[in-house]
Write a protein that holds these residues in place. Structure first.
Motif, PDB file in Angstrom:
ATOM      1  N   GLU A   1       0.839  -1.213   0.000  1.00 14.68           N
ATOM      2  CA  GLU A   1       0.000   0.000   0.000  1.00 14.68           C
ATOM      3  C   GLU A   1       0.870   1.257   0.000  1.00 14.68           C
ATOM      4  O   GLU A   1       0.546   2.246  -0.654  1.00 14.68           O
ATOM      5  CB  GLU A   1      -0.918   0.026   1.230  1.00 14.68           C
ATOM      6  N   ASP A   2       1.964   1.208   0.753  1.00 16.38           N
ATOM      7  CA  ASP A   2       2.841   2.382   0.828  1.00 16.38           C
ATOM      8  C   ASP A   2       3.517   2.635  -0.515  1.00 16.38           C
ATOM      9  O   ASP A   2       3.632   3.772  -0.973  1.00 16.38           O
ATOM     10  CB  ASP A   2       3.908   2.196   1.912  1.00 16.38           C
ATOM     11  N   LEU A   3       3.967   1.548  -1.129  1.00 11.79           N
ATOM     12  CA  LEU A   3       4.635   1.694  -2.427  1.00 11.79           C
ATOM     13  C   LEU A   3       3.659   2.256  -3.459  1.00 11.79           C
ATOM     14  O   LEU A   3       3.974   3.218  -4.169  1.00 11.79           O
ATOM     15  CB  LEU A   3       5.184   0.338  -2.896  1.00 11.79           C
ATOM     16  N   LEU A   4       2.463   1.679  -3.514  1.00 16.53           N
ATOM     17  CA  LEU A   4       1.506   2.151  -4.521  1.00 16.53           C
ATOM     18  C   LEU A   4       1.087   3.592  -4.244  1.00 16.53           C
ATOM     19  O   LEU A   4       0.931   4.395  -5.171  1.00 16.53           O
ATOM     20  CB  LEU A   4       0.284   1.222  -4.558  1.00 16.53           C
ATOM     21  N   GLY A   5       0.929   3.939  -2.951  1.00 21.55           N
ATOM     22  CA  GLY A   5       0.554   5.309  -2.590  1.00 21.55           C
ATOM     23  C   GLY A   5       1.638   6.294  -3.028  1.00 21.55           C
ATOM     24  O   GLY A   5       1.350   7.353  -3.605  1.00 21.55           O
ATOM     25  N   LEU A   6       2.867   5.922  -2.770  1.00 20.41           N
ATOM     26  CA  LEU A   6       4.001   6.792  -3.120  1.00 20.41           C
ATOM     27  C   LEU A   6       4.095   6.962  -4.636  1.00 20.41           C
ATOM     28  O   LEU A   6       4.265   8.075  -5.152  1.00 20.41           O
ATOM     29  CB  LEU A   6       5.268   6.127  -2.570  1.00 20.41           C
ATOM     30  N   LEU A   7       3.948   5.868  -5.351  1.00 15.80           N
ATOM     31  CA  LEU A   7       4.034   5.938  -6.810  1.00 15.80           C
ATOM     32  C   LEU A   7       2.925   6.825  -7.375  1.00 15.80           C
ATOM     33  O   LEU A   7       3.158   7.628  -8.282  1.00 15.80           O
ATOM     34  CB  LEU A   7       3.951   4.529  -7.409  1.00 15.80           C
ATOM     35  N   THR A   8       1.731   6.701  -6.815  1.00 13.68           N
ATOM     36  CA  THR A   8       0.612   7.524  -7.294  1.00 13.68           C
ATOM     37  C   THR A   8       0.899   9.004  -7.033  1.00 13.68           C
ATOM     38  O   THR A   8       0.694   9.855  -7.898  1.00 13.68           O
ATOM     39  CB  THR A   8      -0.694   7.095  -6.589  1.00 13.68           C
ATOM     40  N   ARG A   9       1.408   9.303  -5.826  1.00 19.41           N
ATOM     41  CA  ARG A   9       1.724  10.704  -5.495  1.00 19.41           C
ATOM     42  C   ARG A   9       2.761  11.276  -6.451  1.00 19.41           C
ATOM     43  O   ARG A   9       2.772  12.465  -6.734  1.00 19.41           O
ATOM     44  CB  ARG A   9       2.248  10.807  -4.054  1.00 19.41           C
ATOM     45  N   LEU A  10       3.641  10.414  -6.950  1.00 17.34           N
ATOM     46  CA  LEU A  10       4.704  10.889  -7.849  1.00 17.34           C
ATOM     47  C   LEU A  10       4.252  10.914  -9.312  1.00 17.34           C
ATOM     48  O   LEU A  10       5.056  11.193 -10.199  1.00 17.34           O
ATOM     49  CB  LEU A  10       5.941  10.006  -7.705  1.00 17.34           C
ATOM     50  N   GLY A  11       2.998  10.586  -9.550  1.00 19.21           N
ATOM     51  CA  GLY A  11       2.461  10.714 -10.908  1.00 19.21           C
ATOM     52  C   GLY A  11       2.507   9.427 -11.725  1.00 19.21           C
ATOM     53  O   GLY A  11       2.178   9.445 -12.914  1.00 19.21           O
ATOM     54  N   PHE A  12       2.895   8.312 -11.115  1.00 23.22           N
ATOM     55  CA  PHE A  12       2.871   7.042 -11.847  1.00 23.22           C
ATOM     56  C   PHE A  12       1.455   6.481 -11.830  1.00 23.22           C
ATOM     57  O   PHE A  12       0.712   6.686 -10.872  1.00 23.22           O
ATOM     58  CB  PHE A  12       3.793   6.009 -11.179  1.00 23.22           C
ATOM     59  N   SER A  13       1.097   5.755 -12.880  1.00 27.58           N
ATOM     60  CA  SER A  13      -0.145   4.997 -12.815  1.00 27.58           C
ATOM     61  C   SER A  13       0.184   3.522 -13.006  1.00 27.58           C
ATOM     62  O   SER A  13       1.071   3.170 -13.794  1.00 27.58           O
ATOM     63  CB  SER A  13      -1.157   5.486 -13.854  1.00 27.58           C
ATOM     64  N   LEU A  14      -0.527   2.700 -12.270  1.00 26.52           N
ATOM     65  CA  LEU A  14      -0.200   1.270 -12.249  1.00 26.52           C
ATOM     66  C   LEU A  14      -0.722   0.592 -13.509  1.00 26.52           C
ATOM     67  O   LEU A  14      -1.912   0.644 -13.818  1.00 26.52           O
ATOM     68  CB  LEU A  14      -0.829   0.630 -11.003  1.00 26.52           C
ATOM     69  N   LEU A  15       0.197  -0.045 -14.227  1.00 25.73           N
ATOM     70  CA  LEU A  15      -0.191  -0.784 -15.427  1.00 25.73           C
ATOM     71  C   LEU A  15      -0.536  -2.221 -15.053  1.00 25.73           C
ATOM     72  O   LEU A  15      -1.521  -2.789 -15.528  1.00 25.73           O
ATOM     73  CB  LEU A  15       0.994  -0.757 -16.400  1.00 25.73           C
ATOM     74  N   LEU A  16       0.288  -2.801 -14.183  1.00 24.18           N
ATOM     75  CA  LEU A  16       0.084  -4.207 -13.827  1.00 24.18           C
ATOM     76  C   LEU A  16       0.778  -4.500 -12.506  1.00 24.18           C
ATOM     77  O   LEU A  16       1.884  -4.013 -12.255  1.00 24.18           O
ATOM     78  CB  LEU A  16       0.688  -5.101 -14.922  1.00 24.18           C
TER      79      LEU A  16
END
Ligand SMILES: C[S@@+](CC[C@H](N)C(=O)[O-])C[C@H]1O[C@@H](n2cnc3c(N)ncnc32)[C@H](O)[C@@H]1O
Length: 225
Positions: free
Chosen positions: A179-194
């Motif tokens: 959850e922390d990794l995905l939250g951080l990535l989202t805050r940095l503008g990444f969107s999850l592909l897979l």
């Protein structure tokens, strides 16, 4: 960017990571992580990077992924790692790929330099520098570029009121929580592909280490468990 067929970069910094120990590579082979080239190949298939894409492997270790990518013949990937020992092992494995000695959290590359970054089994070792490293990844990737992360993680996050993933008695640094990794990535503008989970490959890797005489507590977290 300073590039060379020999590692270059800050001098005097020694890695504090037990993955440097040669007996670990005797067991793991050149890819020092669960899944090895199988997972790298899977990520490549998913991203469908065209020939000539600008690719870097951050925390490239002994060059297993770089060698695999070079053999595909599509790119001339750049490798970066902070371990002089591991970069030294990568050199004879590679035909031409530049190697850079440096740290994931202060990348010596210009903004938008890459179409894709591999970061395989490195974030889980970074602890306090994890956010800085991900910020750097966002900076050096071009708009729409791919960040390919292969790593161990824990389920549950204290931020979400769930129990922390690490067992009791370990230092506060803790394991990377999904959850922390995905939250951080989202805050940095990444969107999850897979997002895929490959627990079987992790078990196989750990089992091989144990059978080879390496304690699991010597692996992730530089001895923390
Ligand atoms: C588990 S090994 C994985 C190596 C490689 N990615 C692979 O898949 O074989 C972790 C690697 O991360 C590197 N590393 C750890 N902290 C780093 C940092 N702050 N900056 C750059 N490399 C780092 C280590 O030197 C080691 O090569």
């Amino acid at each position: 960017m300073r590039t060379s067929s020999r590692p270059v970069g800050p001098t005097g910094t020694t890695t504090d990571c037990s993955f440097d120990r040669p007996e670990i590579r005797q067991i793991s082979g050149p890819c020092i992580r669960p899944g090895g080239p199988v997972l790298t190949g899977r990520a490549l298939d998913i991203c469908g990077l065209p020939q000539g894409s600008r690719v870097a492997d951050i925390g490239c270790g002994a060059g297993g992924t770089l060698e695999y990518l070079e053999r595909k013949g599509l790119f001339r990937p750049v490798g970066l790692d902070h371990s002089e020992t591991l970069l030294g092992e990568a050199v004879p494995r590679l035909a031409s790929g530049p190697l850079v000695r440096g740290r994931a959290e202060i990348l010596p590359f210009k903004k938008g330099s890459f179409d894709a970054l591999f970061c395989e089994c490195v974030l889980s070792l970074l602890f306090g520098e994890r956010t800085a490293a991900l910020e750097e990844f966002a900076r050096v990737l071009r708009e729409g570029g791919f960040l390919i992360v292969s790593d161990i993680f824990g389920r549950g996050s204290p931020e979400n009121g769930q129990p922390e993933a690490k067992p009791q008695g370990l230092p506060a640094k803790g394991l990377l929580a999904k959850e922390d990794l995905l939250g951080l990535l989202t805050r940095l503008g990444f969107s999850l592909l897979l997002w895929e989970e490959h627990g079987r490959l992790l078990k196989e890797f750990v089992a091989r280490m144990i059978l080879g005489g390496v304690r699991p507590t010597d692996l992730w977290g530089c001895g923390q468990g």
